[in-house]
Motif scaffolding. Structure first.
Motif, PDB file in Angstrom:
ATOM      1  N   CYS A 131      -2.038  28.095 103.631  1.00 21.96           N
ATOM      2  CA  CYS A 131      -2.452  29.450 103.986  1.00 21.96           C
ATOM      3  C   CYS A 131      -3.746  29.417 104.791  1.00 21.96           C
ATOM      4  O   CYS A 131      -4.411  28.394 104.897  1.00 21.96           O
ATOM      5  N   ARG A 132      -4.031  30.559 105.360  1.00 21.53           N
ATOM      6  CA  ARG A 132      -5.284  30.771 106.092  1.00 21.53           C
ATOM      7  C   ARG A 132      -5.977  31.941 105.421  1.00 21.53           C
ATOM      8  O   ARG A 132      -5.387  33.016 105.259  1.00 21.53           O
ATOM      9  N   LEU A 133      -7.228  31.743 105.037  1.00 20.06           N
ATOM     10  CA  LEU A 133      -8.002  32.787 104.375  1.00 20.06           C
ATOM     11  C   LEU A 133      -9.051  33.337 105.326  1.00 20.06           C
ATOM     12  O   LEU A 133      -9.732  32.570 106.006  1.00 20.06           O
ATOM     13  N   HIS A 134      -9.166  34.642 105.359  1.00 22.53           N
ATOM     14  CA  HIS A 134     -10.284  35.297 106.040  1.00 22.53           C
ATOM     15  C   HIS A 134     -11.175  35.789 104.907  1.00 22.53           C
ATOM     16  O   HIS A 134     -10.734  36.574 104.067  1.00 22.53           O
ATOM     17  N   LEU A 135     -12.417  35.293 104.873  1.00 20.04           N
ATOM     18  CA  LEU A 135     -13.310  35.602 103.763  1.00 20.04           C
ATOM     19  C   LEU A 135     -14.216  36.780 104.087  1.00 20.04           C
ATOM     20  O   LEU A 135     -14.422  37.133 105.252  1.00 20.04           O
ATOM     21  N   THR A 136     -14.758  37.383 103.044  1.00 19.74           N
ATOM     22  CA  THR A 136     -15.581  38.583 103.202  1.00 19.74           C
ATOM     23  C   THR A 136     -16.880  38.316 103.942  1.00 19.74           C
ATOM     24  O   THR A 136     -17.513  39.257 104.417  1.00 19.74           O
ATOM     25  N   ASP A 137     -17.284  37.053 104.085  1.00 19.68           N
ATOM     26  CA  ASP A 137     -18.499  36.752 104.858  1.00 19.68           C
ATOM     27  C   ASP A 137     -18.197  36.541 106.336  1.00 19.68           C
ATOM     28  O   ASP A 137     -19.079  36.205 107.112  1.00 19.68           O
ATOM     29  N   GLY A 138     -16.938  36.756 106.736  1.00 25.81           N
ATOM     30  CA  GLY A 138     -16.554  36.646 108.138  1.00 25.81           C
ATOM     31  C   GLY A 138     -16.023  35.279 108.526  1.00 25.81           C
ATOM     32  O   GLY A 138     -15.545  35.103 109.642  1.00 25.81           O
ATOM     33  N   THR A 139     -16.081  34.303 107.646  1.00 27.15           N
ATOM     34  CA  THR A 139     -15.568  32.971 107.962  1.00 27.15           C
ATOM     35  C   THR A 139     -14.086  32.888 107.628  1.00 27.15           C
ATOM     36  O   THR A 139     -13.543  33.725 106.904  1.00 27.15           O
ATOM     37  N   THR A 140     -13.439  31.870 108.184  1.00 28.60           N
ATOM     38  CA  THR A 140     -12.040  31.604 107.862  1.00 28.60           C
ATOM     39  C   THR A 140     -11.915  30.160 107.407  1.00 28.60           C
ATOM     40  O   THR A 140     -12.726  29.308 107.784  1.00 28.60           O
ATOM     41  N   THR A 141     -10.915  29.912 106.629  1.00 32.39           N
ATOM     42  CA  THR A 141     -10.634  28.561 106.173  1.00 32.39           C
ATOM     43  C   THR A 141      -9.139  28.433 105.955  1.00 32.39           C
ATOM     44  O   THR A 141      -8.450  29.423 105.719  1.00 32.39           O
ATOM     45  N   SER A 142      -8.652  27.208 106.069  1.00 34.92           N
ATOM     46  CA  SER A 142      -7.231  26.944 105.869  1.00 34.92           C
ATOM     47  C   SER A 142      -7.085  25.832 104.848  1.00 34.92           C
ATOM     48  O   SER A 142      -7.988  25.023 104.651  1.00 34.92           O
ATOM     49  N   GLY A 143      -5.950  25.787 104.238  1.00 36.34           N
ATOM     50  CA  GLY A 143      -5.669  24.730 103.281  1.00 36.34           C
ATOM     51  C   GLY A 143      -4.435  25.080 102.481  1.00 36.34           C
ATOM     52  O   GLY A 143      -3.611  25.879 102.906  1.00 36.34           O
ATOM     53  N   ASP A 159      -2.989  19.627 104.795  1.00 42.91           N
ATOM     54  CA  ASP A 159      -1.641  20.167 104.779  1.00 42.91           C
ATOM     55  C   ASP A 159      -0.769  19.284 103.889  1.00 42.91           C
ATOM     56  O   ASP A 159      -0.166  18.331 104.371  1.00 42.91           O
ATOM     57  N   PRO A 160      -0.677  19.591 102.591  1.00 46.00           N
ATOM     58  CA  PRO A 160       0.135  18.756 101.718  1.00 46.00           C
ATOM     59  C   PRO A 160       1.612  18.970 101.977  1.00 46.00           C
ATOM     60  O   PRO A 160       2.005  19.990 102.535  1.00 46.00           O
ATOM     61  N   GLY A 161       2.396  18.052 101.583  1.00 46.84           N
ATOM     62  CA  GLY A 161       3.834  18.215 101.678  1.00 46.84           C
ATOM     63  C   GLY A 161       4.297  19.188 100.620  1.00 46.84           C
ATOM     64  O   GLY A 161       3.552  19.519  99.696  1.00 46.84           O
ATOM     65  N   PRO A 162       5.527  19.679 100.714  1.00 51.81           N
ATOM     66  CA  PRO A 162       6.037  20.626  99.721  1.00 51.81           C
ATOM     67  C   PRO A 162       5.979  20.017  98.322  1.00 51.81           C
ATOM     68  O   PRO A 162       6.372  18.883  98.107  1.00 51.81           O
ATOM     69  N   GLY A 163       5.468  20.771  97.397  1.00 48.28           N
ATOM     70  CA  GLY A 163       5.410  20.329  96.012  1.00 48.28           C
ATOM     71  C   GLY A 163       4.332  19.310  95.713  1.00 48.28           C
ATOM     72  O   GLY A 163       4.239  18.823  94.600  1.00 48.28           O
ATOM     73  N   ASP A 164       3.487  18.937  96.666  1.00 45.36           N
ATOM     74  CA  ASP A 164       2.436  17.943  96.436  1.00 45.36           C
ATOM     75  C   ASP A 164       1.257  18.612  95.753  1.00 45.36           C
ATOM     76  O   ASP A 164       0.402  19.196  96.392  1.00 45.36           O
ATOM     77  N   ARG A 165       1.209  18.506  94.427  1.00 49.55           N
ATOM     78  CA  ARG A 165       0.155  19.145  93.648  1.00 49.55           C
ATOM     79  C   ARG A 165      -0.738  18.096  92.970  1.00 49.55           C
ATOM     80  O   ARG A 165      -1.502  18.415  92.101  1.00 49.55           O
ATOM     81  N   ARG A 166      -0.646  16.832  93.395  1.00 46.11           N
ATOM     82  CA  ARG A 166      -1.391  15.772  92.721  1.00 46.11           C
ATOM     83  C   ARG A 166      -2.794  15.604  93.256  1.00 46.11           C
ATOM     84  O   ARG A 166      -3.527  14.755  92.802  1.00 46.11           O
ATOM     85  N   ARG A 167      -3.184  16.408  94.206  1.00 49.19           N
ATOM     86  CA  ARG A 167      -4.532  16.309  94.765  1.00 49.19           C
ATOM     87  C   ARG A 167      -5.565  16.718  93.726  1.00 49.19           C
ATOM     88  O   ARG A 167      -5.281  17.529  92.865  1.00 49.19           O
ATOM     89  N   PRO A 168      -6.762  16.205  93.840  1.00 44.89           N
ATOM     90  CA  PRO A 168      -7.822  16.671  92.941  1.00 44.89           C
ATOM     91  C   PRO A 168      -8.170  18.125  93.275  1.00 44.89           C
ATOM     92  O   PRO A 168      -7.802  18.639  94.326  1.00 44.89           O
TER      93      PRO A 168
END
Length: 185
Positions: A131-143, A159-168
């Motif tokens: 997803c891409r987030l637009h934050l209330t401080d005017g910045t954007t971030t993706s992940g 950009d993890p692969g589908p179902g890749d939830r093993r990241r810290p």
């Protein structure tokens, strides 16, 4: 004109004046009741009555979305703007132009309309966490949304692969700091 006829005219005039005062009092009472009822209408009810309408949504952080209101719920709205669907928390909305003058009572909403922003983010992330987030401080971030807590989400960079939830654990973003979010594509 006889005294009796004049007296009857006076009584009739007084009755008409009293009737007029009653009508004026009733009109004022109806106006007060209407104002009191409208004071109970919330933004979610106004937004809900405007699905399909062209809207301009201004959000904290300076984001302006000009598009079509697709859906809404108690704490969110979904706007199609610029070829993307944006999920916008109502808490981050500064203004909405283009809403209908009507309102829909929340008791008439479907089960889907009653879902919370948190539930929608969680369910969407199960399908595609990017997803891409637009934050209330005017910045954007993706992940990628890793998890959604009561009042925050965890966002992993990349950009993890589908179902890749093993990241810290990633960056914790309070939901109150999200002005809008959309899929990464």
């Amino acid at each position: 004109m006889s005294w009796d006829a004049a007296l009857l005219d006076v009584f009739e005039d007084l009755e008409q004046q009293a009737s007029g005062l009653r009508l004026a009092d009733r009109d004022a009472e109806v106006a007060d009741l209407a104002a009191a009822a409208y004071a109970e209408v919330g933004l979610p009810e106004r937004v809900h009555a405007s699905w399909g309408a062209p809207v301009v949504v201004r959000s904290l952080g300076g984001l302006v979305l000009t598009g079509t209101l697709l859906r809404s719920g108690g704490d969110w709205l979904l706007v199609e703007a610029g070829g993307a669907s944006w999920l916008v928390p109502l808490a981050g909305v500064v203004s909405v132009a283009g809403l209908s003058a009507r309102a829909d009572d929340a008791t008439s909403w479907s089960v889907t309309d009653r879902l919370t922003l948190r539930s929608l983010v969680r369910r969407t992330a199960e399908t595609d966490p990017r997803c891409r987030l637009h934050l209330t401080d005017g910045t954007t971030t993706s992940g990628a949304v890793l998890r959604v807590g009561r009042d925050f989400l965890e966002l992993a960079a990349g950009d993890p692969g589908p179902g890749d939830r093993r990241r810290p654990a990633g960056t914790v973003v309070p939901l109150a700091a999200v002005a809008a979010l959309r899929g990464a594509s």
